[in-house]
Scaffold this motif. Structure first.
Motif, PDB file in Angstrom:
ATOM      1  N   UNK A 106       0.842  -1.189   0.000  1.00  0.00           N
ATOM      2  CA  UNK A 106       0.000   0.000   0.000  1.00  0.00           C
ATOM      3  C   UNK A 106       0.881   1.244   0.000  1.00  0.00           C
ATOM      4  N   UNK A 107       0.333   2.309  -0.581  1.00  0.00           N
ATOM      5  CA  UNK A 107       1.026   3.598  -0.671  1.00  0.00           C
ATOM      6  C   UNK A 107       0.238   4.631   0.123  1.00  0.00           C
ATOM      7  N   UNK A 108       0.913   5.295   1.068  1.00  0.00           N
ATOM      8  CA  UNK A 108       0.323   6.406   1.816  1.00  0.00           C
ATOM      9  C   UNK A 108       1.239   7.606   1.653  1.00  0.00           C
ATOM     10  N   UNK A 109       0.884   8.502   0.714  1.00  0.00           N
ATOM     11  CA  UNK A 109       1.684   9.695   0.411  1.00  0.00           C
ATOM     12  C   UNK A 109       3.141   9.356   0.134  1.00  0.00           C
ATOM     13  N   UNK A 110       3.347   8.312  -0.672  1.00  0.00           N
ATOM     14  CA  UNK A 110       4.701   7.949  -1.059  1.00  0.00           C
ATOM     15  C   UNK A 110       5.411   7.050  -0.073  1.00  0.00           C
ATOM     16  N   UNK A 111       4.817   6.812   1.090  1.00  0.00           N
ATOM     17  CA  UNK A 111       5.359   5.876   2.076  1.00  0.00           C
ATOM     18  C   UNK A 111       4.728   4.514   1.803  1.00  0.00           C
ATOM     19  N   UNK A 112       5.539   3.517   1.519  1.00  0.00           N
ATOM     20  CA  UNK A 112       5.029   2.209   1.088  1.00  0.00           C
ATOM     21  C   UNK A 112       5.309   1.162   2.160  1.00  0.00           C
ATOM     22  N   UNK A 113       4.264   0.433   2.514  1.00  0.00           N
ATOM     23  CA  UNK A 113       4.403  -0.673   3.460  1.00  0.00           C
ATOM     24  C   UNK A 113       3.776  -1.923   2.870  1.00  0.00           C
ATOM     25  N   UNK A 114       4.395  -3.077   3.175  1.00  0.00           N
ATOM     26  CA  UNK A 114       3.776  -4.348   2.912  1.00  0.00           C
ATOM     27  C   UNK A 114       2.897  -4.740   4.084  1.00  0.00           C
ATOM     28  N   UNK A 115       1.818  -5.461   3.810  1.00  0.00           N
ATOM     29  CA  UNK A 115       0.914  -5.950   4.854  1.00  0.00           C
ATOM     30  C   UNK A 115       0.761  -7.457   4.674  1.00  0.00           C
ATOM     31  N   UNK A 116       0.937  -8.192   5.765  1.00  0.00           N
ATOM     32  CA  UNK A 116       0.792  -9.646   5.686  1.00  0.00           C
ATOM     33  C   UNK A 116       0.205 -10.162   6.994  1.00  0.00           C
ATOM     34  N   UNK A 117      -0.621 -11.194   6.901  1.00  0.00           N
ATOM     35  CA  UNK A 117      -1.221 -11.812   8.080  1.00  0.00           C
ATOM     36  C   UNK A 117      -0.199 -12.695   8.785  1.00  0.00           C
ATOM     37  N   UNK A 118      -0.256 -12.798  10.113  1.00  0.00           N
ATOM     38  CA  UNK A 118       0.686 -13.666  10.838  1.00  0.00           C
ATOM     39  C   UNK A 118       0.661 -15.112  10.329  1.00  0.00           C
ATOM     40  N   UNK A 119      -0.513 -15.629  10.046  1.00  0.00           N
ATOM     41  CA  UNK A 119      -0.618 -17.019   9.612  1.00  0.00           C
ATOM     42  C   UNK A 119       0.078 -17.247   8.278  1.00  0.00           C
ATOM     43  N   UNK A 120       0.038 -16.228   7.402  1.00  0.00           N
ATOM     44  CA  UNK A 120       0.706 -16.359   6.104  1.00  0.00           C
ATOM     45  C   UNK A 120       2.216 -16.499   6.285  1.00  0.00           C
ATOM     46  N   UNK A 121       2.792 -15.795   7.244  1.00  0.00           N
ATOM     47  CA  UNK A 121       4.222 -15.944   7.518  1.00  0.00           C
ATOM     48  C   UNK A 121       4.517 -17.331   8.078  1.00  0.00           C
ATOM     49  N   UNK A 122       3.658 -17.810   8.961  1.00  0.00           N
ATOM     50  CA  UNK A 122       3.878 -19.148   9.514  1.00  0.00           C
ATOM     51  C   UNK A 122       3.815 -20.208   8.420  1.00  0.00           C
ATOM     52  N   UNK A 123       2.856 -20.049   7.507  1.00  0.00           N
ATOM     53  CA  UNK A 123       2.734 -21.013   6.408  1.00  0.00           C
ATOM     54  C   UNK A 123       3.938 -20.968   5.474  1.00  0.00           C
ATOM     55  N   UNK A 124       4.659 -19.827   5.471  1.00  0.00           N
ATOM     56  CA  UNK A 124       5.869 -19.707   4.665  1.00  0.00           C
ATOM     57  C   UNK A 124       7.100 -20.248   5.381  1.00  0.00           C
ATOM     58  N   UNK A 125       6.905 -20.787   6.583  1.00  0.00           N
ATOM     59  CA  UNK A 125       8.009 -21.392   7.311  1.00  0.00           C
ATOM     60  C   UNK A 125       8.714 -20.466   8.268  1.00  0.00           C
ATOM     61  N   UNK A 126       8.161 -19.270   8.528  1.00  0.00           N
ATOM     62  CA  UNK A 126       8.763 -18.322   9.472  1.00  0.00           C
ATOM     63  C   UNK A 126       8.110 -18.541  10.831  1.00  0.00           C
ATOM     64  N   UNK A 127       8.911 -18.831  11.833  1.00  0.00           N
ATOM     65  CA  UNK A 127       8.405 -19.255  13.144  1.00  0.00           C
ATOM     66  C   UNK A 127       7.939 -18.062  13.957  1.00  0.00           C
ATOM     67  N   UNK A 128       6.766 -17.576  13.643  1.00  0.00           N
ATOM     68  CA  UNK A 128       6.183 -16.445  14.348  1.00  0.00           C
ATOM     69  C   UNK A 128       5.400 -16.965  15.556  1.00  0.00           C
ATOM     70  N   UNK A 129       5.644 -16.419  16.746  1.00  0.00           N
ATOM     71  CA  UNK A 129       4.885 -16.858  17.927  1.00  0.00           C
ATOM     72  C   UNK A 129       3.389 -16.589  17.799  1.00  0.00           C
TER      73      UNK A 129
END
Length: 326
Positions: free
Chosen positions: A5-28
């Motif tokens: 997403x873009x907010x006045x030229x500031x760009x951030x990615x957004x991802x759900x915690x479960x999506x990171x876990x499914x990618x193999x990243x051990x999020x508590x």
């Protein structure tokens, strides 16, 4: 998987915690545990979500495809927990543009109530920081008002060390020696805490503002990194935990031009909390009065609303808008 997403030229990615876990990243399991264990997962999350795909980095672009990563929500109803991860793998206490983007993502997921919601940013520098957001329309633009609360002023508010008091417009400000060594015009600074720490350097003319390109180049980039970033990336001088840097010049009544060098990111097109800190600092030194203040940054203009009572600045609100990038 990661939406940008873009907010006045500031760009951030957004991802759900479960999506990171499914990618193999051990999020508590919850945001508080994620924050306390940040060093075990944040580098992998940034690389997975924010690195440019092989061979797709545009010429002269930043080293990452976004200014940071928002992980959340951890719930399906408010209050909503979120983590704000800088691209240097550290956690931020607050980001105005980041929370605007997160609010837009919640809206598109059908989770944002019409009356607004409480967002809780978890980080590793203390207790979670709360921000209340409310959907709104300003001059035909749909967005959100973010209530950032009451700012604090001065070196103690940001835990700044070894700074000298100095006068500007008959008001007390700070002389930050490392800044003045980089540019002799950078002699008058106002420290502001608005959930996160800021150092606003006050300039007499818009022409004296540094450009983002200048701030990306050596040796200025190295000098600013030493000031803004905590150790070991920087020197943490004068703030051991680091500090966001801004430069501000008054253009006309209630309108200020600003530049931003963020702790954990470097020069950015815009920043919501930086714009709020600039407006607050301008009020503190008598440049502006309470009410609406326009802060103009390379990425766009941020409307800030200052509320005053009994000679104190008691509340700062930021209007933000964001769009999903294709």
């Amino acid at each position: 998987m990661t939406q940008f997403y873009d907010a006045r030229g500031n760009i951030y990615g957004v991802i759900a915690p479960q999506a990171l876990r499914e990618a193999g990243i051990a999020l508590p399991a919850n945001a508080a545990e994620c924050a306390s264990s940040r060093q075990s997962w944040s580098d992998a999350a940034i690389r997975f979500c924010c690195d440019w795909p092989q061979g797709q980095r545009p010429p002269n672009s930043k080293s990452h495809r976004s200014d940071g990563l928002l992980i959340g929500p951890f719930q399906t109803s408010p209050p909503f927990d979120v983590l704000i991860v800088n691209t240097d793998d550290t956690l931020a206490e607050r980001s105005g543009n980041g929370l605007t983007i997160f609010s837009q993502a919640l809206t598109e997921q059908g989770l944002m109530p019409a009356e607004g919601a409480l967002l809780r940013v978890h980080h590793d520098k203390g207790d979670a920081l709360e921000t209340r957001v409310k959907p709104a329309e300003v001059e035909g633009v749909q967005g959100f008002w973010l209530d950032l609360g009451q700012p604090g002023f001065g070196p103690d508010a940001v835990d700044a060390k070894t700074v000298q008091g100095i006068e500007f417009n008959a008001r007390d400000v700070s002389h930050v020696q490392p800044l003045a060594q980089l540019d002799p015009l950078w002699t008058h600074s106002q420290f502001v805490r608005i959930g996160n720490p800021h150092c606003v350097t006050l300039l007499d003319a818009r022409a004296a503002l540094p450009s983002n390109q200048q701030m990306r180049e050596s040796p200025l980039n190295k000098g600013l990194t030493e000031i803004a970033y905590a150790m070991p990336t920087g020197a943490g001088d004068p703030c051991p935990a680091g500090v966001n840097l801004q430069w501000a010049a008054l253009e006309s009544p209630q309108r200020i031009h600003a530049r931003v060098f963020e702790r954990g990111e470097g020069p950015t097109a815009s920043s919501g909390t930086s714009a709020s800190a600039v407006a607050s600092a301008a009020w503190r030194v008598g440049w502006v009065v309470a009410g609406e203040v326009q802060v103009v940054m390379p990425g766009g203009t941020a409307p800030i609303w200052l509320e005053e009572a009994g000679g104190e600045l008691v509340r700062v609100r930021l209007f933000g808008t964001a769009r999903l990038m294709g």
